[in-house]
Motif scaffolding. Structure first.
Motif, PDB file in Angstrom:
ATOM      1  N   THR A 125       0.839  -1.207   0.000  1.00  0.00           N
ATOM      2  CA  THR A 125       0.000   0.000   0.000  1.00  0.00           C
ATOM      3  C   THR A 125       0.872   1.255   0.000  1.00  0.00           C
ATOM      4  OG1 THR A 125      -1.697  -1.213   1.212  1.00  0.00           O
ATOM      5  CG2 THR A 125      -1.861   1.190   1.206  1.00  0.00           C
TER       6      THR A 125
ATOM      7  N   HIS B   1      -5.707   2.033   6.293  1.00  0.00           N
ATOM      8  CA  HIS B   1      -4.686   1.134   5.749  1.00  0.00           C
ATOM      9  C   HIS B   1      -3.890   0.410   6.829  1.00  0.00           C
ATOM     10  CE1 HIS B   1      -5.418   2.516   1.719  1.00  0.00           C
ATOM     11  NE2 HIS B   1      -4.987   3.742   1.946  1.00  0.00           N
TER      12      HIS B   1
ATOM     13  N   ARG C 114      -8.030  -6.352   0.188  1.00  0.00           N
ATOM     14  CA  ARG C 114      -7.389  -5.433  -0.752  1.00  0.00           C
ATOM     15  C   ARG C 114      -8.383  -4.978  -1.807  1.00  0.00           C
ATOM     16  NH1 ARG C 114      -2.038  -4.975   0.011  1.00  0.00           N
ATOM     17  NH2 ARG C 114      -1.169  -6.489   1.472  1.00  0.00           N
TER      18      ARG C 114
ATOM     19  N   ARG D 137      -4.359  -2.168  -2.708  1.00  0.00           N
ATOM     20  CA  ARG D 137      -4.136  -1.463  -1.449  1.00  0.00           C
ATOM     21  C   ARG D 137      -4.839  -2.220  -0.323  1.00  0.00           C
ATOM     22  NH1 ARG D 137      -6.334   4.415  -2.862  1.00  0.00           N
ATOM     23  NH2 ARG D 137      -7.982   3.093  -3.689  1.00  0.00           N
ATOM     24  N   TYR D 138      -4.159  -2.349   0.816  1.00  0.00           N
ATOM     25  CA  TYR D 138      -4.740  -3.018   1.979  1.00  0.00           C
ATOM     26  C   TYR D 138      -5.706  -2.071   2.711  1.00  0.00           C
ATOM     27  CZ  TYR D 138      -5.258  -4.867   6.676  1.00  0.00           C
ATOM     28  OH  TYR D 138      -5.798  -5.317   7.854  1.00  0.00           O
ATOM     29  N   TYR D 139      -6.849  -2.629   3.151  1.00  0.00           N
ATOM     30  CA  TYR D 139      -7.807  -1.899   3.991  1.00  0.00           C
ATOM     31  C   TYR D 139      -8.207  -2.777   5.173  1.00  0.00           C
ATOM     32  CZ  TYR D 139      -8.384   1.654   0.417  1.00  0.00           C
ATOM     33  OH  TYR D 139      -8.148   2.681  -0.466  1.00  0.00           O
TER      34      TYR D 139
END
Length: 197
Positions: free
Chosen positions: A5, A108, A143, A148-150
């Motif tokens: 991310t 994140h 993701r 992107r990581y959430y």
């Protein structure tokens, strides 16, 4: 911070900076109303610096930071002042700020690290100070289409995680929608809290 991310924001800093929007200023105004005039504010994840620019224009003493050195440089040029590169877990301030503004960045933080990061933020805020953050809603981490990581919290999980991190008063969670960098609409939690006096 999830490395993939962070690297996304480093690679896409210029493009990300160009699309920043100001629709969140109503939430910013609500946050600022909890602070004294000229309050010291730490901004985490400042991106290209549009929120810091608004707070500076309103007379606040803002310390903008971002985890991406590239975004910090863009924000520094925009604001005409140094912008620090700061990863959340490196925050070491103690009762330094009247408020912390963390728009669309703590979402994140890996779920198993969020309580610790919130505890560092709690420590950095003066007693009675205000804290704002926003998160994409969900039922567990994952993701997006841009990798992107959430942390995708539920409201109950978020409240429990804040409770683990320190004593917060007047914790309110509102919901709404935003359109992200991936051009997808996302349901959001907007969290506003005060550190206990």
């Amino acid at each position: 911070m999830d490395d993939a991310t962070l690297q996304f924001y480093r690679r896409n800093a210029e493009a990300y900076a160009k699309r920043e929007i100001t629709s969140r200023y109503a939430r910013l105004t609500k946050f600022l109303a909890l602070l004294p005039p000229g309050a010291a504010i730490l901004e985490l994840g400042c991106g290209a610096g549009s929120d810091s620019a608004e707070m500076l224009a309103r007379g606040y003493d803002v310390s903008p930071t971002d985890g991406s050195p590239e975004l910090a440089e863009i924000a520094s040029r925009r604001l005409g002042r140094p912008v620090g590169t700061l990863l959340f877990h490196d925050l070491d301030a103690v009762e330094t700020y009247d408020g912390v503004w963390a728009n669309a960045c703590l979402l994140h933080v890996p779920r198993d690290q969020l309580a610790n990061v919130l505890a560092l933020i709690h420590r950095a805020i003066k007693p009675g100070g205000a804290f704002y953050a926003s998160y994409k809603t969900g039922e567990g981490d994952g993701r997006d289409t841009l990798d992107r990581y959430y942390n995708y919290p539920t409201e109950d999980w978020l409240r429990a995680t804040y409770a683990q991190s320190g004593a917060w008063n007047d914790l309110s969670i509102e919901t709404g929608e935003v359109r992200g960098f991936d051009d997808a609409t996302a349901e959001m939690f907007f969290v506003l809290a005060r550190k206990s006096p």
